[in-house]
Enzyme design. Structure first.
Site, PDB file in Angstrom:
ATOM      1  N   GLU A  45     -23.629 -30.156  -5.638  1.00  0.00           N
ATOM      2  CA  GLU A  45     -23.885 -29.805  -7.288  1.00  0.00           C
ATOM      3  C   GLU A  45     -22.298 -30.072  -7.669  1.00  0.00           C
ATOM      4  OE1 GLU A  45     -24.349 -25.772  -8.859  1.00  0.00           O
ATOM      5  OE2 GLU A  45     -26.170 -26.736  -9.692  1.00  0.00           O
ATOM      6  N   GLU A  49     -30.748 -17.345  -8.129  1.00  0.00           N
ATOM      7  CA  GLU A  49     -30.955 -18.789  -8.817  1.00  0.00           C
ATOM      8  C   GLU A  49     -29.713 -19.469  -8.364  1.00  0.00           C
ATOM      9  OE1 GLU A  49     -30.318 -21.819 -10.432  1.00  0.00           O
ATOM     10  OE2 GLU A  49     -30.955 -20.944 -12.484  1.00  0.00           O
ATOM     11  N   CYS A  58     -28.247 -25.633 -14.299  1.00  0.00           N
ATOM     12  CA  CYS A  58     -28.806 -25.384 -12.929  1.00  0.00           C
ATOM     13  C   CYS A  58     -29.829 -26.392 -12.787  1.00  0.00           C
ATOM     14  CB  CYS A  58     -29.020 -23.879 -12.837  1.00  0.00           C
ATOM     15  SG  CYS A  58     -29.926 -23.264 -14.295  1.00  0.00           S
ATOM     16  N   LYS A 101     -23.714  -7.831 -16.054  1.00  0.00           N
ATOM     17  CA  LYS A 101     -22.489  -8.241 -15.810  1.00  0.00           C
ATOM     18  C   LYS A 101     -22.266  -9.527 -16.253  1.00  0.00           C
ATOM     19  CE  LYS A 101     -19.632  -9.985 -13.662  1.00  0.00           C
ATOM     20  NZ  LYS A 101     -18.768 -11.299 -14.060  1.00  0.00           N
TER      21      LYS A 101
HETATM   22  P1  NAI Z   1     -19.842 -17.928  -9.641  1.00  0.00           P
HETATM   23  O1  NAI Z   1     -20.864 -17.787  -8.777  1.00  0.00           O
HETATM   24  O2  NAI Z   1     -18.336 -17.530  -9.015  1.00  0.00           O
HETATM   25  O3  NAI Z   1     -20.038 -17.070 -10.979  1.00  0.00           O
HETATM   26  C1  NAI Z   1     -21.243 -16.721 -11.425  1.00  0.00           C
HETATM   27  C2  NAI Z   1     -21.350 -14.983 -11.743  1.00  0.00           C
HETATM   28  O4  NAI Z   1     -21.158 -14.361 -10.465  1.00  0.00           O
HETATM   29  C3  NAI Z   1     -20.355 -14.685 -12.733  1.00  0.00           C
HETATM   30  O5  NAI Z   1     -20.688 -13.643 -13.559  1.00  0.00           O
HETATM   31  C4  NAI Z   1     -19.232 -14.246 -11.896  1.00  0.00           C
HETATM   32  O6  NAI Z   1     -18.307 -13.187 -12.466  1.00  0.00           O
HETATM   33  C5  NAI Z   1     -20.065 -13.491 -10.653  1.00  0.00           C
HETATM   34  N1  NAI Z   1     -19.375 -13.398  -9.517  1.00  0.00           N
HETATM   35  C6  NAI Z   1     -18.456 -14.159  -8.929  1.00  0.00           C
HETATM   36  N2  NAI Z   1     -18.076 -13.805  -7.543  1.00  0.00           N
HETATM   37  C7  NAI Z   1     -18.788 -12.442  -7.496  1.00  0.00           C
HETATM   38  C8  NAI Z   1     -18.833 -11.583  -6.368  1.00  0.00           C
HETATM   39  N3  NAI Z   1     -17.952 -11.892  -5.368  1.00  0.00           N
HETATM   40  N4  NAI Z   1     -19.632 -10.637  -6.354  1.00  0.00           N
HETATM   41  C9  NAI Z   1     -20.523 -10.441  -7.531  1.00  0.00           C
HETATM   42  N5  NAI Z   1     -20.474 -11.290  -8.552  1.00  0.00           N
HETATM   43  C10 NAI Z   1     -19.725 -12.365  -8.652  1.00  0.00           C
HETATM   44  O7  NAI Z   1     -19.717 -19.226 -10.134  1.00  0.00           O
HETATM   45  P2  NAI Z   1     -18.379 -20.010 -10.957  1.00  0.00           P
HETATM   46  O8  NAI Z   1     -17.035 -19.814  -9.727  1.00  0.00           O
HETATM   47  O9  NAI Z   1     -18.174 -19.644 -12.012  1.00  0.00           O
HETATM   48  O10 NAI Z   1     -18.778 -21.729 -10.569  1.00  0.00           O
HETATM   49  C11 NAI Z   1     -18.849 -22.407  -9.538  1.00  0.00           C
HETATM   50  C12 NAI Z   1     -20.165 -23.282  -9.264  1.00  0.00           C
HETATM   51  O11 NAI Z   1     -21.452 -22.514  -8.992  1.00  0.00           O
HETATM   52  C13 NAI Z   1     -20.211 -24.254 -10.495  1.00  0.00           C
HETATM   53  O12 NAI Z   1     -19.478 -25.512 -10.303  1.00  0.00           O
HETATM   54  C14 NAI Z   1     -21.793 -24.427 -10.084  1.00  0.00           C
HETATM   55  O13 NAI Z   1     -21.922 -25.544  -9.262  1.00  0.00           O
HETATM   56  C15 NAI Z   1     -22.331 -23.164  -9.734  1.00  0.00           C
HETATM   57  N6  NAI Z   1     -22.930 -22.409 -10.544  1.00  0.00           N
HETATM   58  C16 NAI Z   1     -24.259 -22.617 -10.975  1.00  0.00           C
HETATM   59  C17 NAI Z   1     -24.653 -21.887 -11.868  1.00  0.00           C
HETATM   60  C18 NAI Z   1     -26.265 -22.049 -12.126  1.00  0.00           C
HETATM   61  O14 NAI Z   1     -26.782 -22.004 -13.319  1.00  0.00           O
HETATM   62  N7  NAI Z   1     -27.072 -21.917 -11.218  1.00  0.00           N
HETATM   63  C19 NAI Z   1     -24.046 -21.187 -12.949  1.00  0.00           C
HETATM   64  C20 NAI Z   1     -22.715 -21.099 -12.833  1.00  0.00           C
HETATM   65  C21 NAI Z   1     -21.929 -21.833 -11.522  1.00  0.00           C
END
Ligand code: NAI
Ligand code: MG
Length: 478
Positions: free
Chosen positions: A379, A246, A280, A171
């Protein structure tokens, strides 16, 4: 405008519903993607099981490796096209996207080579027994990937799962689906049997949540926010399946006066501004020994002022952030810094002809940030580096460990005793001494402690996360 379909059970699937693809460099809509929900996820998971029971399950380890090597070769063949797609979709400078393509191919090559080398043990036991261990795939594995390095993270997550013989359901993040779909097309061309490699596009709360809670998956891997990571683990708990999480970091770089300061400064600036800080493992805090704090932060400031921000195609030091929400998040932190009177030591600049309506922010260096300030604790996920003074090794370790995260850390010193002491004292999944990130390091186990998550990706260790050990004990007598 093109509508990009999902890829399920070897078929390109439309759902009737779509969502737009927005180009972060100028805010324009460039296409639409199929919006999958629980029904499509269910179909993909069932397809994975059918593949495991059929052609994919019958594919021997060496042949899995050959298929993965073929996929890697196709990724390299289409490298320029993939880089262009990734660059436009994420808003990342083209040069960085090209390097991401190479890393993605490398994940498939590395795990292709490992596919037929993960063998179990025989274990000395009581007389009259032969005992062995066998690694068995979990079955169908779920992979929820973020938008910051879609190609790299997809390779990192699905390649070891496929090497172990799992069927995968991927996904991608809703902001960046295009290269995941391109990889599915290449997997098809490489000859993966139908159902082995599935891509369900859609929103996190719909497709993502449906995948994480599906009773048919045997493992879920997630990279993204801490908040969603907790939801993923809770969903996995209800099905009692293992998870790899992660969840980012607030990674410190500690700089002592005896270090190669020029190399340290160059690496530190790159580690927070690459991909506009949406990494990250970004080194987002710099802890500087007090007696060189002023001169070292002045050096960093000069380097920040030289940075240029532009569209993905302009291919400068930084592109835009991925979407309006991320821009708002970073702007909020910068407003907070000004409100609280923190010294803004330097900012980079926008290129003259940056397109209107892109999600641009200036890389920013902030000095003397109190260790308990939100800018030093949370972060930001943008090109914002916070600097702090530290008296000595003791204080450096305390501040380095003083956040909820523990993903990566860097230590810069020529005193290797001190470097190693800090490597032991700082709680994180990776520690780099006199370098940072080791160029991506496909071979090097990676993951968090504390709020940064658990489980390990990359390296040989990742393979074991995608299998369950079965112990076979045979009593045959003497
Ligand atoms: P997010 O955690 O919402 O999105 C990451 C993935 O999770 C996407 O594929 C999204 O579609 C999926 N997702 C979102 N809600 C979900 C749910 N309820 N159940 C299953 N999958 C779900 O992150 P977002 O909102 O895009 O970014 C917010 C913050 O998260 C960023 O500012 C950053 O701090 C952190 N982040 C960290 C990352 C890393 O590489 N560790 C990558 C992306 C975001
Ligand atoms: Mg979210």
């Amino acid at each position: 405008m093109t509508i990009h379909r999902a890829y399920i059970d070897g078929e390109w699937v439309a759902t009737g519903l779509t969502f737009p693809i927005i180009n972060p460099s100028d805010g324009s809509v460039t296409g639409h993607v199929a919006r999958c929900g629980a029904a499509e996820v269910d179909r993909a998971v069932r397809a994975g099981h059918a593949a495991r029971a059929g052609a994919w399950g019958a594919t021997e380890a060496a042949e899995r490796g050959r298929l993965m090597n073929r996929l890697a070769a196709l990724i390299r063949r289409d490298g320029e096209e993939l880089a262009r797609l990734e660059s436009e979709d994420v808003g990342k400078p083209l040069t960085l996207a090209r390097s991401d393509v190479g890393v993605c191919a490398r994940y498939f090559e590395y795990y292709a080579g490992a596919a037929d080398k993960v063998h179990g043990d025989t274990i000395p036991f009581q007389n009259g027994y032969t005992v062995m261990t066998v690694y068995e795939p979990h079955g169908v594995t779920g992979h929820i990937v973020p938008w910051n390095y879609p190609l790299q993270m997809t390779g990192r997550s699905v390649a070891p799962a496929l090497a172990m013989g799992n069927a995968i359901v991927l996904k991608p993040a809703e902001d960046t689906c295009l290269t995941a779909l391109a990889l599915a097309r290449l997997a098809e061309e490489a000859g993966f049997p139908k159902g082995a490699f599935n891509v369900v596009t859609g929103f996190g709360e719909e497709a993502g949540a449906a995948l994480a809670s599906h009773p048919g998956i045997g493992h879920i891997s997630f990279t993204g926010s801490h908040e969603v990571g907790v939801l993923i683990q809770a969903a996995a708990a209800r099905n009692t399946i293992p998870v790899t999480l992660e969840l980012g970091g607030k990674s410190p770089q500690v700089v002592f006066a005896d270090a190669d300061l020029d190399e340290a400064a160059a690496t530190i600036v790159k580690a927070i501004t690459q991909n506009a800080g949406q990494t990250c493992s970004a080194g987002s805090r710099v802890l500087v020994e007090e007696r060189i704090y002023d001169s070292f932060t002045a050096d960093l400031a000069g380097r920040f002022r030289a940075l240029r921000v532009g569209s993905a195609a302009q291919d400068l030091d930084l592109g835009p952030l991925v979407n309006a929400k991320q821009k708002q998040r970073v702007d909020t932190f910068l407003t907070m810094a000004r409100r609280d009177g923190l010294p803004i030591l330097a900012e980079g600049a926008f290129a003259g002809n940056v397109p209107q309506d892109g999600f641009y922010v200036k890389p920013t260096l902030i000095g003397d940030v109190p260790p308990d300030h939100p800018l030093a604790q949370q972060e930001v996920f943008g090109p914002v580096l916070v600097a702090m003074r530290v008296k000595d090794e003791e204080e450096a370790a305390a501040i380095a460990n003083g956040t909820p995260f523990g993903l990566v850390a860097g230590v810069w010193t020529r005193d290797m005793g001190r470097g190693l002491r800090l490597a032991h004292r700082i709680r994180s999944g990776q520690i780099f001494i006199n370098n940072y990130g080791a160029g991506g390091g496909v071979e090097l186990p990676f993951g968090g402690v504390k709020g940064s998550g658990h489980g390990r990706e990359k390296g040989f260790e990742a393979l074991y996360g995608f299998a369950a050990t079965k112990t076979v004990a045979i009593k045959h007598g003497l």
